[in-house]
Design an enzyme around this catalytic site. Structure first.
Site, mmCIF file in Angstrom:
data_model
loop_
_atom_site.group_PDB
_atom_site.id
_atom_site.type_symbol
_atom_site.label_atom_id
_atom_site.label_comp_id
_atom_site.label_asym_id
_atom_site.label_seq_id
_atom_site.Cartn_x
_atom_site.Cartn_y
_atom_site.Cartn_z
ATOM 1 N N PHE A 13 0.812 -1.222 0.000
ATOM 2 C CA PHE A 13 0.000 0.000 0.000
ATOM 3 C C PHE A 13 0.845 1.272 0.000
ATOM 4 O O PHE A 13 0.376 2.340 -0.380
ATOM 5 C CB PHE A 13 -0.968 -0.004 1.185
ATOM 6 C CG PHE A 13 -0.372 0.378 2.517
ATOM 7 C CD1 PHE A 13 -0.572 1.638 3.049
ATOM 8 C CD2 PHE A 13 0.358 -0.537 3.257
ATOM 9 C CE1 PHE A 13 -0.041 1.995 4.280
ATOM 10 C CE2 PHE A 13 0.890 -0.204 4.485
ATOM 11 C CZ PHE A 13 0.701 1.072 5.004
ATOM 12 N N LYS A 14 2.110 1.155 0.384
ATOM 13 C CA LYS A 14 2.973 2.341 0.413
ATOM 14 C C LYS A 14 3.136 2.951 -0.982
ATOM 15 O O LYS A 14 3.442 4.132 -1.117
ATOM 16 C CB LYS A 14 4.341 1.992 1.004
ATOM 17 C CG LYS A 14 4.297 1.307 2.370
ATOM 18 C CD LYS A 14 3.731 2.195 3.444
ATOM 19 C CE LYS A 14 3.537 1.472 4.761
ATOM 20 N NZ LYS A 14 4.730 1.159 5.495
#
Length: 488
Positions: free
Chosen positions: A109-110
């Site tokens: 998700f980064k």
């Protein structure tokens, strides 16, 4: 709109200045002086693609960026580097909706924020007349490091230094970082955990003597961690996008509420969701999901935050954290700067603070043990054929506990933060214990067979790539390493 400090509201910065600084001079974090309300009807937002929605959200927070500048950032960040046109698909499996945040290059998700942060930085530097070389200093529990390296590699006018716990990440996570190319990249394994790295990095940011020496050499520090408001704000977008897809798929109607369960270590991801709710997104409840390092679960249960406890290396390493930096922003939002400053001082001196059980019905904590994490992976797969990673499994197990406790039937979105391929060995052990004896990289082919999802190109054959970074550093020598690396 401007940005103020979590410990001192007299500290003030524009959005671009806050992005460049990364952290306040007193160690606090930048927060908006007020959380803006969404200025478009929900019906209109629901019909937008990811890029269009990103503009509508980001323009409210980055108000010293022009429309042209923002759209330049968005178009370049959310492009074909994601392996799906939707960027962030919402899929229904079992009794929940899974928001897949792992379709970027680093499979976590980064990517959602670190794909756009380098563009923010370049424009912010130009806007503020900064000609110094920006040094991105980052601590990682596994995913931020690679995503930041991917975003900043060979970006003109920057260097990036990433510290990660040498023995606290998965084999894939480690190779993703240590095989990173780029003349401006530096990756260092530390003999310690994420909290050790994060604390050292924060202390470097507030070291005025070091800052002066670096300035003389033409360097300026900034951060790619979620302590940087430029990392946090883009994450708000996918909560709105999850809602839009839930409506499009007929799971909810316009105006109906959603729940979100978020696997959480540093509290940034769930805080972005909380900001989305404050902006007007119809959210009923957030479940803050922890692993065996359940400092946040205990906080929401008791109001006491206490980092004085054993640290566990778990199968969900990106959540192996005892100091959740972004909780400070949440505390500031609900209690103000004065109390936040007192609590942060107590955390630094005693390792704990007591908020006297601040009442907040919008967020509750749950946690999952390693066994419960493995059980969740197997249960979801046995029921649906869908394979989830260890962090998503922590969230799913926590969601089930929440549902059993409360009977809440509101549609639930599980925020799925990583691809199972990043944690292949543990995922495959959860599915069949005999895989304990197998090689992690050989198991990728087995995972490909059972999941029907191809091994992502970005990690296919990663075990054969040349390791370019093999520096190891004692946790107490991080500042010395940075000083020597930059100043010689």
């Amino acid at each position: 709109m401007h940005y103020i400090g979590t410990r001192d509201e007299s500290i003030s910065a524009t959005a671009s200045q806050a992005i460049l600084k990364g952290i306040c001079s007193d160690g606090g974090l930048f927060v908006p002086n007020e959380i803006p309300k969404i200025d478009k009807p929900l019906q209109e937002l629901v019909e937008m693609d990811y890029q269009g929605l990103a503009y509508e959200i980001l323009k409210l927070y980055l108000n010293d960026f022009t429309e042209e500048e923002l759209k330049y950032c968005i178009v370049n960040a959310y492009d074909t580097k994601f392996d799906t046109k939707k960027i962030v698909p919402l899929v229904k499996k079992a009794d929940a909706l899974f928001l897949e945040l792992f379709h970027g290059k680093t499979l976590a998700f980064k990517d959602m924020a670190l794909s756009i942060l380098p563009y923010f930085m370049k424009i912010a530097a130009k806007k503020n007349g900064i000609e110094k070389e920006i040094v991105i200093l980052t601590a990682t529990s596994g995913d931020t490091g690679k995503a930041a390296l991917e975003g900043f590699a060979d970006v003109e006018g920057t260097k990036i230094i990433v510290f990660f716990p040498e023995d606290g990440v998965s084999p894939v996570q480690k190779l993703q970082m240590t095989t990173q190319e780029g003349k401006n990249t530096c990756v260092v394994g530390i003999k310690g955990n994420f909290d050790d790295a994060q604390s050292a990095v924060k202390s470097i940011f507030t070291d005025k003597d070091l800052a002066k020496k670096l300035e003389e050499k033409g360097y300026l520090f900034s951060s790619a961690n979620s302590i940087n408001i430029g990392r946090l704000v883009p994450q708000i977008v996918y909560y709105f996008y999850a809602y839009a897809q839930a409506v499009q798929q007929g799971e909810i109607g316009i105006g109906d509420k959603l729940n979100f369960t978020v696997p959480t270590g540093n509290f940034g991801d769930i805080l972005a969701g909380y900001y989305a709710k404050c902006m007007g997104l119809p959210v009923n409840h957030f479940v803050c999901a922890s692993n065996d390092n359940k400092v946040l679960y205990d906080f929401f249960e008791t109001g006491v935050y206490n980092k004085n406890r054993p640290f566990y290396v778990t199968v969900s390493p990106s959540m192996d954290i005892l100091i959740s930096s972004n909780l400070e922003r949440f505390l500031c939002q609900i209690a103000g700067q004065q109390k936040t400053k007192q609590w942060m001082q107590a955390l630094q001196t005693k390792g704990s603070y007591d908020t006297e059980k601040i009442k907040n019905a919008e967020i509750s904590g749950e946690y999952a043990t390693e066994k419960e994490t493995f059980d969740a992976i197997k249960k979801v797969y046995d029921q649906t054929g869908y394979v989830i990673d260890t962090h998503t499994a922590v969230a799913y197990a926590s969601y089930e506990k929440y549902k059993n406790k409360t009977g809440d039937t509101t549609a639930m979105v599980i925020v799925s933060t990583a691809s199972p391929y990043k944690f292949t060995k543990d995922v495959m052990i959860a599915l069949d214990k005999k895989n304990e004896k197998e090689d992690a990289f050989a198991l990728m082919k087995e995972l490909e067979k059972i999941s029907g999802v191809s091994i992502p190109e970005s990690i296919r054959g990663i075990e054969t790539r040349k390791v370019l970074h093999n520096t190891i550093c004692e946790k107490d020598n991080i500042k010395d390493f940075v000083t020597k690396y930059l100043l010689g």
